[in-house]
Motif scaffolding. Sequence first.
Motif, PDB file in Angstrom:
ATOM      1  N   ASP A  25       0.834  -1.215   0.000  1.00 48.24           N
ATOM      2  CA  ASP A  25       0.000   0.000   0.000  1.00 48.24           C
ATOM      3  C   ASP A  25       0.869   1.266   0.000  1.00 48.24           C
ATOM      4  OD1 ASP A  25      -2.083  -1.798   0.224  1.00 48.24           O
ATOM      5  OD2 ASP A  25      -2.787  -1.110   2.195  1.00 48.24           O
TER       6      ASP A  25
ATOM      7  N   ALA B 113     -10.041  -9.570   0.809  1.00 49.54           N
ATOM      8  CA  ALA B 113     -10.634  -8.399   1.487  1.00 49.54           C
ATOM      9  C   ALA B 113     -10.940  -8.745   2.948  1.00 49.54           C
ATOM     10  CB  ALA B 113     -11.901  -7.962   0.761  1.00 49.54           C
ATOM     11  N   ASP B 114     -11.380  -9.984   3.207  1.00 51.52           N
ATOM     12  CA  ASP B 114     -11.622 -10.410   4.592  1.00 51.52           C
ATOM     13  C   ASP B 114     -10.322 -10.372   5.393  1.00 51.52           C
ATOM     14  OD1 ASP B 114     -14.303 -10.947   4.043  1.00 51.52           O
ATOM     15  OD2 ASP B 114     -13.902 -13.057   3.504  1.00 51.52           O
TER      16      ASP B 114
ATOM     17  N   ARG C 288      -7.717  -8.466   4.884  1.00 51.36           N
ATOM     18  CA  ARG C 288      -7.414  -7.054   5.184  1.00 51.36           C
ATOM     19  C   ARG C 288      -8.183  -6.593   6.417  1.00 51.36           C
ATOM     20  NH1 ARG C 288      -4.795  -3.643   1.285  1.00 51.36           N
ATOM     21  NH2 ARG C 288      -5.394  -1.882   2.576  1.00 51.36           N
ATOM     22  N   ARG C 289      -9.458  -6.894   6.445  1.00 51.68           N
ATOM     23  CA  ARG C 289     -10.283  -6.481   7.589  1.00 51.68           C
ATOM     24  C   ARG C 289      -9.792  -7.134   8.876  1.00 51.68           C
ATOM     25  NH1 ARG C 289     -14.477  -6.234   3.990  1.00 51.68           N
ATOM     26  NH2 ARG C 289     -14.847  -8.473   4.116  1.00 51.68           N
TER      27      ARG C 289
ATOM     28  N   ALA D 203      -8.076  -0.855   6.306  1.00 52.96           N
ATOM     29  CA  ALA D 203      -9.246  -0.407   5.543  1.00 52.96           C
ATOM     30  C   ALA D 203      -9.229  -1.104   4.187  1.00 52.96           C
ATOM     31  CB  ALA D 203      -9.180   1.110   5.351  1.00 52.96           C
ATOM     32  N   GLU D 204     -10.334  -0.946   3.479  1.00 51.44           N
ATOM     33  CA  GLU D 204     -10.424  -1.513   2.135  1.00 51.44           C
ATOM     34  C   GLU D 204      -9.240  -1.060   1.304  1.00 51.44           C
ATOM     35  OE1 GLU D 204     -13.679  -1.002  -1.379  1.00 51.44           O
ATOM     36  OE2 GLU D 204     -14.431  -1.146   0.673  1.00 51.44           O
ATOM     37  N   GLN D 205      -8.814  -1.922   0.409  1.00 47.87           N
ATOM     38  CA  GLN D 205      -7.654  -1.607  -0.423  1.00 47.87           C
ATOM     39  C   GLN D 205      -7.871  -0.297  -1.172  1.00 47.87           C
ATOM     40  OE1 GLN D 205      -6.487  -4.772  -3.014  1.00 47.87           O
ATOM     41  NE2 GLN D 205      -5.393  -3.368  -4.353  1.00 47.87           N
TER      42      GLN D 205
ATOM     43  N   ALA E  62      -9.723   0.043  -4.546  1.00 50.39           N
ATOM     44  CA  ALA E  62     -10.568  -1.120  -4.841  1.00 50.39           C
ATOM     45  C   ALA E  62     -12.021  -0.673  -4.926  1.00 50.39           C
ATOM     46  CB  ALA E  62     -10.411  -2.169  -3.765  1.00 50.39           C
TER      47      ALA E  62
END
Length: 305
Positions: A29, A290-291, A293-294, A299-301, A304
């Motif tokens: 990121d 995505a799960d 990441r959470r 936070a959401e990519q 994305a």
Amino acid sequence: MTRPLFRFAPSPTGRLHAGHALSAFLNRDLARATGGVFLIRIEDIDPTRRDPAVIRAILDDLAWLGLISDRPVRFQSAHMDDYARALDRLRAFDLVEASVATRTRIRAAIARDAAAGRPWPADPDGAPRFPGDAAVLTAAERSRLLAGGEPVAGRLVMERALAIARPQAPSPADWEEFDPAAPLDPARRRPVPGDAAAWGHVVIARKETPTSYPLSVVVDDALQGVTHVVRGADLFAQTALHRLLQTLLGLPAPVYHHHRLITGADGAKLSKSLGSVSLADLRAGGATPADVRRLVGLAEQPGAS
Ligand code: GLU
């Protein structure tokens, strides 16, 4: 200005877990946010643990998360000559002690000294701080073992290393932590005083391989042009040692960000040795990237949909 360069550098000691995912996501990121480069490096210097299937699985887990190295993955096992050259430079300063202080001999010396009311101080990781072979063996024992072809590790003679580094940099183990919210802003960096002496005479070249984690990490960060090191807070204190080696070897200093560690429900650090949740298990259980990441608190990519 050189392009910011970030790296995720796992040691292939087992499958990746959620803590690795946090580190890898943060690196990627930040590389994207700064228009920089994201690299993956496999730190496979330990010949006893070099399992191609584990390495493949790590790269596969990362690819599943969408994390692909912008340049060819560097495998440390293929670059032993680079580390040997750095070791030779330290040897040229007479900074590497041939050590026959095995774990068993150290344990015996610690017990002997504790019984005599002289406990050894701990290093920042809580392990006994090793002060040199002379604390463990008499000169005669040591010479006999060395002459008998005993396997030898190389240890950094810490007091001498600091004495040689200080004229080059008054505080040769200090470093700067950058702010991940403003990775390129020098005004947002925080100076950290580093205490390399607290580590004692660390192993700089292992018995079975002519390097060690701290030596190969500083050599590679320099060779690859890493500008920003992002890794877990468990390596915070050890950064002092890395900075000292950089000073001794004349390598540039990256800036650092040591991120929070992911802890399990019991508050223990997540690691494979605790048998905690692996990315493979999460994936098999139906989790999406995505799960993950959470789960690690991100936070959401960015970008994305
Ligand atoms: N290879 C190290 C590990 O897996 C991390 C190295 C680093 O990021 O400096 O713990």
